[in-house]
Design an enzyme around this catalytic site. Structure first.
Site, PDB file in Angstrom:
ATOM      1  N   ASP A 120      33.175  25.647  13.259  1.00 31.51           N
ATOM      2  CA  ASP A 120      34.346  26.495  13.463  1.00 31.51           C
ATOM      3  C   ASP A 120      34.349  27.276  14.775  1.00 31.51           C
ATOM      4  OD1 ASP A 120      35.742  29.507  12.061  1.00 31.51           O
ATOM      5  OD2 ASP A 120      36.817  27.700  12.652  1.00 31.51           O
ATOM      6  N   CYS A 184      56.704  23.811   5.306  1.00 28.27           N
ATOM      7  CA  CYS A 184      56.217  25.028   5.966  1.00 28.27           C
ATOM      8  C   CYS A 184      57.324  26.086   5.980  1.00 28.27           C
ATOM      9  CB  CYS A 184      55.754  24.755   7.396  1.00 28.27           C
ATOM     10  SG  CYS A 184      55.249  26.264   8.239  1.00 28.27           S
TER      11      CYS A 184
HETATM   12  C1  B12 Z   1      42.260  28.155  15.926  1.00 25.02           C
HETATM   13  C2  B12 Z   1      42.084  27.607  14.507  1.00 25.02           C
HETATM   14  C3  B12 Z   1      43.085  27.894  13.555  1.00 25.02           C
HETATM   15  C4  B12 Z   1      44.413  28.510  13.943  1.00 25.02           C
HETATM   16  C5  B12 Z   1      45.316  27.447  14.617  1.00 25.02           C
HETATM   17  C6  B12 Z   1      45.394  26.145  13.829  1.00 25.02           C
HETATM   18  C7  B12 Z   1      45.651  24.906  14.681  1.00 25.02           C
HETATM   19  N1  B12 Z   1      46.341  23.926  14.143  1.00 25.02           N
HETATM   20  O1  B12 Z   1      45.196  24.878  15.796  1.00 25.02           O
HETATM   21  C8  B12 Z   1      44.940  29.028  12.576  1.00 25.02           C
HETATM   22  C9  B12 Z   1      44.479  30.472  12.382  1.00 25.02           C
HETATM   23  C10 B12 Z   1      46.459  28.962  12.391  1.00 25.02           C
HETATM   24  C11 B12 Z   1      44.175  28.135  11.623  1.00 25.02           C
HETATM   25  C12 B12 Z   1      44.606  27.832  10.341  1.00 25.02           C
HETATM   26  C13 B12 Z   1      43.899  27.050   9.468  1.00 25.02           C
HETATM   27  N2  B12 Z   1      42.645  26.578   9.617  1.00 25.02           N
HETATM   28 CO1  B12 Z   1      41.679  26.676  11.295  1.00 25.02          CO
HETATM   29  N3  B12 Z   1      40.661  26.456  12.913  1.00 25.02           N
HETATM   30  C14 B12 Z   1      40.940  26.829  14.144  1.00 25.02           C
HETATM   31  C15 B12 Z   1      39.821  26.347  15.103  1.00 25.02           C
HETATM   32  C16 B12 Z   1      38.884  27.523  15.346  1.00 25.02           C
HETATM   33  C17 B12 Z   1      40.281  25.780  16.454  1.00 25.02           C
HETATM   34  C18 B12 Z   1      41.445  24.749  16.303  1.00 25.02           C
HETATM   35  C19 B12 Z   1      42.009  24.374  17.659  1.00 25.02           C
HETATM   36  O2  B12 Z   1      41.282  24.134  18.614  1.00 25.02           O
HETATM   37  N4  B12 Z   1      43.331  24.324  17.736  1.00 25.02           N
HETATM   38  C20 B12 Z   1      44.016  23.902  18.945  1.00 25.02           C
HETATM   39  C21 B12 Z   1      45.241  23.050  18.608  1.00 25.02           C
HETATM   40  C22 B12 Z   1      45.886  22.461  19.816  1.00 25.02           C
HETATM   41  O3  B12 Z   1      44.756  21.997  17.764  1.00 25.02           O
HETATM   42  P1  B12 Z   1      45.639  21.310  16.650  1.00 25.02           P
HETATM   43  O4  B12 Z   1      46.786  22.167  16.276  1.00 25.02           O
HETATM   44  O5  B12 Z   1      44.733  20.838  15.611  1.00 25.02           O
HETATM   45  O6  B12 Z   1      46.300  20.090  17.450  1.00 25.02           O
HETATM   46  C23 B12 Z   1      45.572  18.943  17.718  1.00 25.02           C
HETATM   47  C24 B12 Z   1      46.133  17.734  16.987  1.00 25.02           C
HETATM   48  O7  B12 Z   1      47.485  17.843  16.766  1.00 25.02           O
HETATM   49  C25 B12 Z   1      45.759  16.627  17.954  1.00 25.02           C
HETATM   50  N5  B12 Z   1      46.601  15.456  17.845  1.00 25.02           N
HETATM   51  C26 B12 Z   1      46.202  14.370  17.194  1.00 25.02           C
HETATM   52  N6  B12 Z   1      47.122  13.398  17.291  1.00 25.02           N
HETATM   53  C27 B12 Z   1      48.130  13.900  18.031  1.00 25.02           C
HETATM   54  C28 B12 Z   1      49.352  13.306  18.402  1.00 25.02           C
HETATM   55  C29 B12 Z   1      50.217  14.098  19.131  1.00 25.02           C
HETATM   56  C30 B12 Z   1      51.532  13.487  19.550  1.00 25.02           C
HETATM   57  C31 B12 Z   1      49.863  15.428  19.484  1.00 25.02           C
HETATM   58  C32 B12 Z   1      50.822  16.270  20.283  1.00 25.02           C
HETATM   59  C33 B12 Z   1      48.634  15.992  19.103  1.00 25.02           C
HETATM   60  C34 B12 Z   1      47.797  15.226  18.380  1.00 25.02           C
HETATM   61  O8  B12 Z   1      45.824  17.164  19.242  1.00 25.02           O
HETATM   62  C35 B12 Z   1      45.703  18.591  19.200  1.00 25.02           C
HETATM   63  C36 B12 Z   1      44.481  18.980  19.984  1.00 25.02           C
HETATM   64  O9  B12 Z   1      43.322  18.494  19.377  1.00 25.02           O
HETATM   65  C37 B12 Z   1      39.161  25.197  14.228  1.00 25.02           C
HETATM   66  C38 B12 Z   1      37.656  24.955  14.475  1.00 25.02           C
HETATM   67  C39 B12 Z   1      37.428  24.121  15.745  1.00 25.02           C
HETATM   68  N7  B12 Z   1      36.505  24.599  16.568  1.00 25.02           N
HETATM   69  O10 B12 Z   1      38.055  23.118  15.959  1.00 25.02           O
HETATM   70  C40 B12 Z   1      39.430  25.675  12.778  1.00 25.02           C
HETATM   71  C41 B12 Z   1      39.762  24.591  11.729  1.00 25.02           C
HETATM   72  C42 B12 Z   1      40.701  23.577  12.348  1.00 25.02           C
HETATM   73  N8  B12 Z   1      40.500  25.329  10.689  1.00 25.02           N
HETATM   74  C43 B12 Z   1      40.286  24.902   9.482  1.00 25.02           C
HETATM   75  C44 B12 Z   1      40.969  25.349   8.311  1.00 25.02           C
HETATM   76  C45 B12 Z   1      40.354  25.003   6.956  1.00 25.02           C
HETATM   77  C46 B12 Z   1      42.171  26.058   8.427  1.00 25.02           C
HETATM   78  C47 B12 Z   1      43.188  26.354   7.292  1.00 25.02           C
HETATM   79  C48 B12 Z   1      43.393  25.218   6.313  1.00 25.02           C
HETATM   80  C49 B12 Z   1      42.781  27.655   6.559  1.00 25.02           C
HETATM   81  C50 B12 Z   1      43.872  28.181   5.580  1.00 25.02           C
HETATM   82  N9  B12 Z   1      44.076  27.522   4.480  1.00 25.02           N
HETATM   83  O11 B12 Z   1      44.505  29.156   5.872  1.00 25.02           O
HETATM   84  C51 B12 Z   1      44.488  26.624   8.125  1.00 25.02           C
HETATM   85  C52 B12 Z   1      45.288  25.296   8.343  1.00 25.02           C
HETATM   86  C53 B12 Z   1      46.543  25.490   9.158  1.00 25.02           C
HETATM   87  C54 B12 Z   1      46.880  24.216   9.940  1.00 25.02           C
HETATM   88  N10 B12 Z   1      47.864  23.480   9.456  1.00 25.02           N
HETATM   89  O12 B12 Z   1      46.208  23.937  10.934  1.00 25.02           O
HETATM   90  C55 B12 Z   1      39.281  23.752   9.484  1.00 25.02           C
HETATM   91  C56 B12 Z   1      40.114  22.443   9.302  1.00 25.02           C
HETATM   92  C57 B12 Z   1      39.499  21.384   8.462  1.00 25.02           C
HETATM   93  C58 B12 Z   1      40.432  20.168   8.303  1.00 25.02           C
HETATM   94  N11 B12 Z   1      40.267  19.440   7.230  1.00 25.02           N
HETATM   95  O13 B12 Z   1      41.301  19.917   9.143  1.00 25.02           O
HETATM   96  C59 B12 Z   1      38.588  23.906  10.906  1.00 25.02           C
HETATM   97  C60 B12 Z   1      38.131  22.587  11.525  1.00 25.02           C
HETATM   98  C61 B12 Z   1      37.371  24.847  10.710  1.00 25.02           C
HETATM   99  C62 B12 Z   1      36.150  24.122  10.070  1.00 25.02           C
HETATM  100  N12 B12 Z   1      35.070  24.043  10.795  1.00 25.02           N
HETATM  101  O14 B12 Z   1      36.221  23.634   8.960  1.00 25.02           O
HETATM  102  N13 B12 Z   1      43.049  27.636  12.216  1.00 25.02           N
END
Ligand code: B12
Length: 338
Positions: A120, A184
């Site tokens: 995380d 959502c």
């Molecule tokens: C910041 C963070 C949050 C933030 C932002 C979430 C987010 N989506 O980024 C907040 C506080 C909102 C959050 C919420 C939650 N989180 Co959180 N969070 C993190 C953290 C610390 C970093 C994530 C990050 O870098 N985000 C940056 C954005 C850009 O990433 P992204 O939205 O996932 O987008 C990616 C994908 O979409 C991907 N992608 C793939 N295919 C494609 C195609 C296209 C066209 C595009 C555009 C992108 C794309 O590209 C993007 C970049 O990688 C991680 C741990 C880690 N170090 O990774 C835990 C982590 C992701 N969280 C986790 C959890 C459990 C949650 C929650 C479920 C908790 C809850 N129930 O409240 C929620 C889920 C909400 C959600 N739908 O994401 C787990 C997820 C496990 C899993 N099975 O996915 C993690 C991995 C922690 C862990 N070690 O277990 N979280």
């Protein structure tokens, strides 16, 4: 697997496939107050900047909640706590085992390795790495989904300079489904796989330190720490498991605590800081701090329609903390005259 992980896989230690999407996400301000995500962006975009000579990323996943065909609606006056936070804190529980894995890899390699383990909090896009390691695919709700286990999974990663054979990336099975985007309540999912964290209830109830924007309060419903809506509606979390899912190994560490399975709002509104400290020992719930949880519970009480909660809300309108007093006044007005 002796260490109690449910899944493990290997990805090459190369820049994340969706690095551009990460940069774009930061540029759009979708990280909100989570400035830490931008601070080590260069490392997040290249694991070789995290571990010198990095060759592979060993990714692991652990189930923290069983799948339910039909998640139960919350009872009136009861707070909803995200499943990931109902049991023991996952950081230490998983990191300890990942470090043991690092030691085992060194013994196996018969040489000193350069390695770092993260759960995380590290400068790694853990979902990207897990997808690249074949643990599943990144769903439209941005969660990592395993086709058999669903998405109630914690992730961890061990980056090392040991060249392990990669497992190949996971395959996307979302198809035409848009259940998460449609469900959502705050339209935080701006497009498939694009989450504006500032609108996400998990962000507003956990990461946000200040006032919860009025535009988000009604939509919060009874969510009081985190939010599972985009996962609850996901068909991959609704498939009936083959028989009840055994909670074994690491899983029982994450089993819900009685206090946090379905706490009443009345109990939460009556908690003082010492009682909160006791109840959140070794729990991920500590992240919002006492003030954040109380703020969230006030909003949930305001949304409950339970007039009987007014008596528990009213004293907080006189709090010395203006944030608490304001959210309490908002809730009292919403509950209406007693
Ligand atoms: C910041 C963070 C949050 C933030 C932002 C979430 C987010 N989506 O980024 C907040 C506080 C909102 C959050 C919420 C939650 N989180 Co959180 N969070 C993190 C953290 C610390 C970093 C994530 C990050 O870098 N985000 C940056 C954005 C850009 O990433 P992204 O939205 O996932 O987008 C990616 C994908 O979409 C991907 N992608 C793939 N295919 C494609 C195609 C296209 C066209 C595009 C555009 C992108 C794309 O590209 C993007 C970049 O990688 C991680 C741990 C880690 N170090 O990774 C835990 C982590 C992701 N969280 C986790 C959890 C459990 C949650 C929650 C479920 C908790 C809850 N129930 O409240 C929620 C889920 C909400 C959600 N739908 O994401 C787990 C997820 C496990 C899993 N099975 O996915 C993690 C991995 C922690 C862990 N070690 O277990 N979280």
């Amino acid at each position: 697997m002796a260490l109690g992980f449910d899944r493990a896989g290997v990805a090459p230690a190369t820049p994340p496939r969706h690095g551009e999407a990460f940069r774009d996400w930061l540029d759009r301000g979708y990280a909100g107050e989570m400035a830490y995500l931008g601070r080590r962006a260069a490392e997040r975009l290249d694991p070789r900047r995290v571990v010198e000579g990095a060759a592979s990323m060993l990714c692991v996943a652990s189930v923290y909640a069983a799948r339910e065909p039909e998640p139960a609606a919350p009872a009136p006056g009861v707070a909803q706590i995200a499943r990931y936070a109902q049991g023991d804190d996952y950081h230490e529980a998983m990191l300890g085992r990942l470090r043991a894995l690092g030691d085992a890899l060194e013994a196996m390699a018969g040489r000193a390795l350069r390695w770092r383990a993260y759960v995380d909090t590290g400068p790694v896009l853990e979902r990207d790495a897990a997808e690249a390691a074949g643990l599943g695919w990144i769903g439209k709700n941005t969660c990592l989904i395993d086709p058999e286990l669903g998405s109630y999974l914690f992730l961890g990663v061990l980056i090392s300079d040991l060249a392990l054979a990669p497992d190949g990336a996971g395959v996307d099975h979302c198809g035409t489904c848009t259940a998460c985007l449609d469900a959502c309540p705050t339209d935080a999912l701006r497009a498939p796989r694009v989450l504006d964290a500032r609108r996400c209830l998990a962000y507003s109830t956990i990461e946000l330190r200040g006032t919860i924007p009025e535009t988000l309060r009604g939509a919060q419903g009874s969510w009081t720490f985190g939010c599972d809506i985009c996962q609850e509606v996901c068909p991959w979390n609704r498939r009936r498991a083959r028989g009840p899912e055994p909670l074994a190994g690491l899983r029982d560490v994450f089993a819900p605590r009685d206090a946090w399975r379905a706490p009443t709002l009345r109990w939460l509104l009556g908690l003082d800081e010492d009682a909160w400290r006791d109840a959140t020992r070794q729990s991920a719930l500590r992240r919002s701090k006492y003030r954040g949880l109380l703020r969230n519970a006030l909003v949930a009480a305001g949304n409950s329609g339970e007039r009987s909660l007014a008596a528990a809300v009213e004293p907080h309108t006189r709090s010395e903390d203006p944030l608490i007093a304001e959210h309490a006044s908002w809730a009292l007005e919403r509950l209406g005259p007693t």
